[in-house]
Motif scaffolding. Structure first.
Motif, PDB file in Angstrom:
ATOM      1  N   GLU A  39       3.970  -9.360   0.086  1.00 39.15           N
ATOM      2  CA  GLU A  39       3.020  -8.063   0.782  1.00 39.15           C
ATOM      3  C   GLU A  39       4.115  -7.112   1.392  1.00 39.15           C
ATOM      4  N   ARG A  40       5.328  -7.424   1.577  1.00 40.50           N
ATOM      5  CA  ARG A  40       5.884  -6.225   2.474  1.00 40.50           C
ATOM      6  C   ARG A  40       7.254  -6.278   2.015  1.00 40.50           C
ATOM      7  N   ILE A  79       2.680   5.777  -4.434  1.00 41.57           N
ATOM      8  CA  ILE A  79       3.941   6.843  -5.029  1.00 41.57           C
ATOM      9  C   ILE A  79       4.395   5.994  -6.120  1.00 41.57           C
ATOM     10  N   MET A  80       3.169   5.057  -6.798  1.00 37.65           N
ATOM     11  CA  MET A  80       3.813   3.610  -8.312  1.00 37.65           C
ATOM     12  C   MET A  80       2.652   3.886  -8.822  1.00 37.65           C
ATOM     13  N   ASP A  81       2.402   3.722  -9.810  1.00 35.02           N
ATOM     14  CA  ASP A  81       1.085   2.827 -10.553  1.00 35.02           C
ATOM     15  C   ASP A  81       0.736   1.894 -10.157  1.00 35.02           C
ATOM     16  N   THR A  82       0.625   1.637  -9.032  1.00 35.00           N
ATOM     17  CA  THR A  82       0.395  -0.080  -8.950  1.00 35.00           C
ATOM     18  C   THR A  82      -0.413  -0.312  -8.065  1.00 35.00           C
ATOM     19  N   SER A  83      -0.772  -1.360  -7.311  1.00 35.84           N
ATOM     20  CA  SER A  83      -1.543  -1.666  -6.306  1.00 35.84           C
ATOM     21  C   SER A  83      -1.555  -3.070  -5.359  1.00 35.84           C
ATOM     22  N   ASP A  84      -1.211  -2.886  -4.000  1.00 40.44           N
ATOM     23  CA  ASP A  84      -1.439  -4.498  -2.763  1.00 40.44           C
ATOM     24  C   ASP A  84      -1.163  -5.470  -3.759  1.00 40.44           C
ATOM     25  N   GLU A  85      -2.914  -5.295  -4.552  1.00 41.95           N
ATOM     26  CA  GLU A  85      -3.418  -6.979  -5.254  1.00 41.95           C
ATOM     27  C   GLU A  85      -2.356  -7.218  -6.233  1.00 41.95           C
ATOM     28  N   TRP A  86      -2.134  -6.431  -7.213  1.00 44.18           N
ATOM     29  CA  TRP A  86      -1.260  -6.485  -9.200  1.00 44.18           C
ATOM     30  C   TRP A  86       0.330  -6.801  -8.326  1.00 44.18           C
ATOM     31  N   ILE A  87       0.513  -6.458  -7.187  1.00 39.86           N
ATOM     32  CA  ILE A  87       1.817  -7.390  -6.016  1.00 39.86           C
ATOM     33  C   ILE A  87       1.825  -8.533  -5.729  1.00 39.86           C
ATOM     34  N   ALA A 131       0.423  -1.367   0.076  1.00 42.34           N
ATOM     35  CA  ALA A 131      -0.434  -0.138   0.015  1.00 42.34           C
ATOM     36  C   ALA A 131       0.501   1.087   0.211  1.00 42.34           C
ATOM     37  N   ASP A 132       2.497   0.918   1.023  1.00 41.48           N
ATOM     38  CA  ASP A 132       2.794   2.207   1.071  1.00 41.48           C
ATOM     39  C   ASP A 132       3.346   1.992  -1.048  1.00 41.48           C
ATOM     40  N   LEU A 133       3.769   1.914  -1.742  1.00 45.84           N
ATOM     41  CA  LEU A 133       4.099   1.634  -2.746  1.00 45.84           C
ATOM     42  C   LEU A 133       3.357   2.293  -3.417  1.00 45.84           C
ATOM     43  N   ALA A 134       1.514   1.759  -3.387  1.00 45.29           N
ATOM     44  CA  ALA A 134       1.185   2.338  -4.643  1.00 45.29           C
ATOM     45  C   ALA A 134       0.765   3.821  -4.191  1.00 45.29           C
TER      46      ALA A 134
END
Length: 161
Positions: A40-41, A25-33, A20-23
């Motif tokens: 998860e982390r 600042i980036m075009d991504t999501s927890d689900e996608w990763i 969620a932290d990466l989402a």
């Protein structure tokens, strides 16, 4: 006599970054990763914190296990990397604190040969050491396991690989 792995040391840096932290600042999501990587982390080292620092913390966490194994360690390393990286010094500091003596076997090269393992097993048998510590990357760690196995058991060469 027998060989067994009784413990390992590990340490994770304190800073945790969730998907969620990466989402944010980036075009991504927890689900996608998670779907693509299962991650998860992740743990990030602090600025200036090196893998040697992390290794020292791992050695400290394993220190009580080491003290329960005996009073003398047989340390298997590569030819230079454990010294150059400072990893050997970190482990020796922990051993000193626990009153454990050691013998260093710094003779493991890349892709250790059966001869390297058998030489290490002979050195271990002659050393009067109580346990084995492997320091380094894959080659010294794998060789340390094989040296302990070869030292503790009457095996044919073909049974070691």
């Amino acid at each position: 006599m027998y060989a067994r792995i009784i413990g390992t040391g590990s340490y994770l840096p304190e800073r945790v970054v969730h998907n969620a932290d990466l989402a944010k600042i980036m075009d991504t999501s927890d689900e996608w990763i998670r779907e693509r990587t299962g991650i998860e982390r992740r743990h990030y080292a602090a600025e200036g914190q090196t893998t040697v620092d992390l290794g020292e913390q791992a050695a400290r966490q394993a220190a009580d296990d080491l003290a329960s194994l005996g009073r003398r360690a047989f340390i298997v390393t590569g030819r230079q990397s454990a010294v150059q990286s400072g990893a050997l010094d970190s482990v020796l500091e922990v051993l000193r604190e626990k009153g454990i003596s050691w013998q260093i076997h710094p003779r493991i090269g890349e892709n250790p040969s059966l001869e390297m393992v058998l030489e290490g097993a002979q050195a271990l048998n002659a050393s009067e050491c109580d346990f084995v510590i492997g320091i380094g990357g894959g080659s010294p760690i794998d060789a340390a396991k094989a040296i302990a196995l070869a030292s503790a058991n009457d095996l044919a060469e073909s049974e070691l690989y």
